[in-house]
Each structure stands twice: as C-alpha cells, then as structure tokens.
Scaffold this active site. Structure first.
Site, PDB file in Angstrom:
ATOM      1  CG  ASN A 107      -9.252   4.876   4.261  1.00 36.31           C
ATOM      2  OD1 ASN A 107     -10.208   4.396   3.660  1.00 36.31           O
ATOM      3  ND2 ASN A 107      -8.207   5.376   3.638  1.00 36.31           N
ATOM      4  CG  ASN A 157      -4.656   4.057   4.307  1.00 35.11           C
ATOM      5  OD1 ASN A 157      -5.392   4.359   5.241  1.00 35.11           O
ATOM      6  ND2 ASN A 157      -4.095   4.967   3.532  1.00 35.11           N
ATOM      7  CE  LYS A 158      -5.552   6.856   8.256  1.00 37.57           C
ATOM      8  NZ  LYS A 158      -5.895   6.965   6.835  1.00 37.57           N
ATOM      9  CB  ILE A 159      -2.835   0.862  12.662  1.00 32.14           C
ATOM     10  CG1 ILE A 159      -1.910  -0.210  13.239  1.00 32.14           C
ATOM     11  CG2 ILE A 159      -3.789   1.448  13.686  1.00 32.14           C
ATOM     12  CD1 ILE A 159      -0.810   0.343  14.112  1.00 32.14           C
TER      13      ILE A 159
END
Length: 379
Positions: A191, A193-195
């Site tokens: 997604n 917002n993930k790393i």
C-alpha cells in the site's frame, strides 16, 4: 512561523526513486499493461529471493493476500480463526468474507503483538466448546516481530496452521530470518504508506507449491483448464498489474536503504524526546528481533502528565503534522461487537496511550526537528 506556512509532514508517504520508471517505461514500450506480464513474474521471483520463500503470488492488495491465504488453508463458513485484536481491520475482514468468525486475542506488552499465553487460553477454551480454530493469523505490528518461537510452538501443539500477516514488516527479522517466511502462508502489503509500495498491492508467500498454485488459480477468476471459459468454483480478480509490479521491482531494490532510514528515524526520536519523562518511545527490540521500524510510536504516561495521546495528535495537527493514534482494538469496533475475545486490557491500554509519529523514509532532519519541537511545546 506558524504551521500553515510549512509544507505538511505526512505520517508515511510513498518514497520513490527515479529508477522505478525504467520498469514502467519498459512495460509501456512492450505493451505489457495487462494484469500479468514480465514485471509480475520478475517481482515474484525477486520477493522469493529476498524473503527466502519458495513461491510468491503478486496480488492487488494485502487484503486479497489474506483472503486467499485463508481460503487455501481451508477456512470456510462456520469456522473460527484466531486473530490479534490489536491490528488494522484488514487483518480480520477477510475472515468474514469466507463466512468464518474471528476470535480475538489480546497483546503482550513487550512487542504489542499477540500474547502466547492468551493464545493458549483461547485455543483451550474453544476446544472445550467443541470448536477447534481452523487457522491462526499472526501480525507483526508496526514492523516489530511477534514472539514467534512461543506463538508458533502453541500453534504447532494444537496443529493449527499459521497465516503470517507481515504487511507492516517487510525487512524485519526474527532470529536472523526475514519475516514473511514463517507461516504456512505469509503475506505482504505494498500500500502507499508501506515501507515499499506499488501504489496498491500485496503478495502471498509460501513454501508449498500446491498452496501457491491454488492461490494463483483463485486470483485469476478460477478459470478451469478448457478451450473456453469454464468455472467450477468462485474466483476473484486479484492479480497485480504489470505496471504496478514494475514500481514494486524498483522499490524492492531499495528495501535495505529504506529499513536503515526508518530505523535511524526511530533512533533520532528516541534521543531527542528522551528528556520528556512522560513519553516512552517504543516498543524496544527484544534480543532476537530486528524491526524495520515502519512507524515510530510513543506512549504517553498518564501518571506523569494530563496530556493525552489524542491531545498530542490534535496539537501536531495545528502544526500541519500528521500523526495517528495506535490501532483501535478490533473487539471495540462496532463491526465485531459480538465476536469472542480473550483478554483485551493490554491492547486497550496501548490504544488509549499511543500515537504513531511521522516516519517516512524521505524525512529530513529539519522535518524531524519540526516534529520534535512541536511535541516539546506541548510538554
């Protein structure tokens, strides 16, 4: 200077390097914009190489990966699935897609993940009620590995298969082994917002060829072998697009740099906020764990201050800084009001006291100073 004069600091925005464009441009030049193509296959192979998993199915969301993971483990109507209460709703929603019921288990205070003692309590109570759980979902919250040795031992004792939700934990390690490789089925999220991100996307990982094959079959509308469209079971449109997989390939090349930066951000906050005795940056890493520190979190001590986590969030917002309360336990959600639960006091306490700080890997020291100074103003 007031906050409205500053650019907004987001919680965890995407952080792209320019070389993702190489894969995207190649897909467009080759006219591979369909859901499957060389980037999808390449991304799957590279995720296997990185995590150590034998098989990977790239999907259009982490939620899809949990859904298919539960399906290939045999979860169906009337079943029960053990699940931490302290997690995002996307962990539990797929249980209900399959007509099953989640059974929520409290956290332990060291890593904030599922508590092995409460887990055993839940399993034994469900067995007394004549309902053996069909599967166990293990989540690594905010990138911190769960107490896997104890949790996996309990699951093995009762022969309950484990689905590992590593959505927030790509690049984290337990006992030197990368997360995403511990479950009968494991999953990742990409997604925004993930790393690392593919804009929207996820992956299912497993060492079992039969489960990977079944997941891929279900993810592509469950088309039976035939010279025409033949379907014997319900399938889904869950495959990742070739263009988005190209973004993922470029992002994956940077994963260790992204982990290093997020860990540095955690260390920076820890050092610069340590003088505020009513705040605890955490959780601390156990000796056997290495967190990717996807999000740096803090707890407010109500014994030392009247300021709440929500008041701190609102204060940061006035400075144009995004933060977020910790996950609201799922057993407190109206959606799951009637669901069985075991414990709950630990995760309720964490929710009441906790906040996620801006942790994006593109943050500058000036950004970190802004956040730190805003927090210090309030305390």
């Amino acid at each position: 200077m007031r906050s409205q004069d500053h650019d907004r600091i987001f919680l965890s925005p995407p952080h792209l390097g320019r070389h993702e464009l190489n894969y995207v441009h190649k897909a467009i030049e080759d006219n591979w914009v369909a859901p499957v193509g060389p980037n999808v296959r390449g991304f799957e192979q590279e995720l296997c190489h990185y995590t150590g998993a034998a098989h990977c199915v790239a999907l259009n969301s982490g939620t899809a990966a949990i859904h298919l993971g539960l399906a290939v483990l045999g979860v169906g109507p009337g079943d029960e699935v053990l699940c931490p209460s302290f997690t995002f709703v996307a962990t539990a929603n797929p249980i209900t897609y399959l007509g099953a019921t989640p059974v929520f288990v409290d956290s332990e205070p060291t890593t904030w993940n599922i508590c092995p003692d409460r887990l055993r309590e839940a399993i034994e109570d469900r067995l007394r009620r004549g309902k053996k759980p069909k599967a166990l979902l293990v989540v690594h919250l905010y990138g911190m590995p769960a107490q896997l040795e104890q949790v996996l031992a309990v699951a093995a004792e009762y022969t309950i298969p484990v689905l590992e939700d590593a959505a927030e934990a790509l690049g984290s390690r337990y006992a030197g082994q990368l997360l995403g490789s511990f479950g009968a089925v494991s999953m990742l999220s990409f997604n925004g917002n993930k790393i690392i991100t593919t804009s929207g996307g996820g992956a299912l990982l497993t060492n079992r060829a039969d489960l990977a094959q079944q997941a891929q079959f279900l993810a592509t509308q469950a088309k039976d072998p035939a010279p025409y469209y033949k379907h014997s079971v319900v399938g889904y449109n869950y495959r990742l697009s070739n263009i988005l997989a190209g973004i993922g390939r470029g992002q994956l090349e940077l994963i260790e740099d992204r982990v290093k930066k997020r860990r540095e951000i955690y260390t920076w906050y820890s050092r610069h906020l340590q003088a505020i005795s009513s705040l605890q940056i955490g959780p601390a890493e156990p000796a056997d764990s290495r967190s990717n520190r996807w999000l740096t979190t803090l707890l407010v001590d109500p014994q030392q201050t009247t300021v709440s986590a929500e008041q701190l969030r609102q204060h940061l917002e006035t400075r144009n800084i995004e933060s977020r309360l910790l996950w609201k336990p799922l057993h407190l959600q109206p959606l799951f009001a009637q669901v069985p639960r075991y414990g709950g006091a630990v995760c309720e306490n964490l929710f009441a006291r906790g906040l996620c700080l801006p942790s994006g890997s593109a943050m500058t020291e000036a950004d970190l100073e802004r956040v730190s100074q805003a927090i210090q103003e309030l305390f």
